[in-house]
Structures are given as C-alpha cells and as structure tokens.
Design a protein around this motif. Structure first.
Motif: not given
Ligand code: UDP
Length: 256
Positions: A24, A27, A65-67, A71-72, A86, A89, A147, A149, A152-154
């Motif tokens: 993993k 982002g 990730g997508g941060g 971020r949602g 989300d 995101g 996911t 959905n 949730f988060t990555t």
């Molecule tokens: N996200 C979501 N469902 C998931 C995975 C990601 O809604 O199953 C959205 C959520 O808004 C999240 C954004 O995608 O803030 C980016 O992912 P994340 O914050 O996990 O990224 P990272 O912190 O790893 O860069």
C-alpha cells in the motif's frame, strides 16, 4: 518498450522473505516535495523500486491512496455530502493508479489496473480470480478505487485485498519509517517501535491504519510492515529482512 514478466531471479540475487505481497502506497508519498497532486519524478522513483522487487519473482499487488489529490473527510468538512466526497476520493486513487501503471510499464513491468468502481474504458473491473491469474503471470496488479464504498479508506481496501488474494504480508509504504509513540513530525521525543502486536496498535490507538484494517489482518494472520518508501532501497531492504521498519503481528517473536 518491450514489457517483461519477471524471470526466475538470478543466482546470488537477494531473496524476498515473502512470495505474495500487497504494497500500500499512501497518496501523500506521490506528492514528493510538492504540496499537492502527482510528482512524476517521485512516481518514477517508486516504480523503479517496485520493478526491482518484481524482478526477484515476488507476486506484487499495489493499492495506492488518494490523499495527495482528494480525501472524503476534507470534502465533507467543507460542506460536501460525505458519500459524494468519498467517491471523489476513490476517483483520485484511480488517477494515481494510472500514473503508477504508466511509470511501471516504462520500467518494463507488465501491469494491470483493476478498479472497484467499474470504468470499462479506463481499466479492468476488480475480479478476484482474474487478479490471481495476472499475478501468476508475473504482472503487477494495481487495485484502484479503494473498496468501492464510501466511509472506508484505502488502508482498509489494502487489508481487504491482501486477505482476498492470500498475500503473505501487507506492507505500508509511507513517508515515515515505521510506527512511533507519537507523530515524529511534531514530537521530537517520539520513539519508533520495532515490533508491535495488532492488539497493542488497537489498544493504544496508534495511528498506523484504521482499526478495521488492523482487525482484518489479525483475523487472517497477515503481518503488517510499516516503512518509509521515500528512502531509496527501503522496499528491497524490508523485503529481504533488513532496513528500518515496524512489524505488526499477533505475538512479537521472543528475543534470542
Ligand atoms: N475512499 C473511500 N472508500 C475506500 C477507499 C477510499 O471512500 O474504500 C476515499 C476516501 O474519501 C479517502 C480517499 O478515498 O479519503 C482517499 O483515500 P485515502 O485517504 O485512504 O488515501 P491515502 O491516505 O492513503 O493517500
């Protein structure tokens, strides 16, 4: 560019401790030193490291990730409906996945992106059995759109895919070289743990991954390794049992 599937590792090459790995990548790593978005030099550096471990014969899944883009939670904080934010995101993770796919293929690594939100003209939909077949063929599979959905988060997506695909380890590549007693960017007295148990992470509410991701890894007995993917060579070091990192398992091995 001819794409190559990983051949059997050459004699004398370092040996990976794990056969099937889910990596993993947060982002924020892809921003490099920029404040936002995708820094292509950083993406290229990550791809180079990934190509090195694929050459060892490791079956590799990636969740990005997508941060670095959206971020949602931040969207919701600005008044957006959380679910819509989300979904934005999740779309951000698809952009990152395509950037990483592109960079990996420039390094000669055959790659497939599978998205939890179907988008037929951009990438494959997530199909577990198909992902397994890609891995057998030596392709890197990038799981995009989390996911699928909201709420949730990555990190949870990474844990879910690691369990579904039967990975031997979940590696979290971040910009910090492990799990600390406090945020090392803010607290100069923060100390890094070498080893932790899943329960310690949950009980102390350590900021590693969401509780749902930790619990899923605990139920499935999949170790989590947290390391800094920003340090050149760190990915290879961790895979071969070296380097600075934190390992999270059910029971820390007894000291010898
Ligand atoms: N996200 C979501 N469902 C998931 C995975 C990601 O809604 O199953 C959205 C959520 O808004 C999240 C954004 O995608 O803030 C980016 O992912 P994340 O914050 O996990 O990224 P990272 O912190 O790893 O860069």
């Amino acid at each position: 560019m001819t794409l190559v599937s990983p051949a059997a590792p050459s004699p004398g090459a370092p040996r990976s401790r794990y056969k099937k790995v889910l990596l993993k990548v947060s982002g924020e790593v892809l921003m490099g030193d920029t404040p936002y978005g995708i820094d292509m030099n950083t993406v290229d550096a990550v791809a180079r490291e990934v190509a090195e471990i694929v050459a060892l014969g490791v079956e590799l899944c990636l969740v990005i990730g997508g941060g670095n883009i959206f971020r949602g939670l931040s969207g919701a904080a600005k008044g957006m409906e959380r679910a819509s934010a989300d979904y934005m995101g999740m779309l951000a993770t698809v952009m990152n996945a395509l950037a990483v796919q592109n960079a990996l293929e420039r390094h000669g690594v055959e790659t497939r992106v599978q998205s939890a939100i179907p988008m037929a003209s951009v990438c494959e939909p997530y199909i577990r059995r198909r992902a397994l077949r890609h891995l057998e063929k030596g392709r890197v599979v990038i799981f995009a759109a989390g996911t699928g959905n909201p709420f949730f988060t990555t990190d949870t997506a990474a844990a879910l895919r690691a369990a579904e695909i039967g990975c031997d380890v979940l590696m979290k590549g971040t910009s910090v070289d492990g799990v600390y007693t406090a945020d090392p960017k803010r607290d100069p007295n923060a100390v890094r743990y070498d080893r932790l148990t899943y329960l310690e992470v949950l009980a102390q509410d350590l900021k590693v991954m969401d509780a749902s991701a930790i619990s899923l890894m605990r139920e499935n007995g999949i170790p989590i390794i947290v390391f800094s993917i920003r340090r050149p060579g760190a990915l290879m070091d961790v895979l071969t049992g070296d380097g600075v990192h934190t390992v999270i398992t059910e029971q820390p091995p007894t000291a010898t």
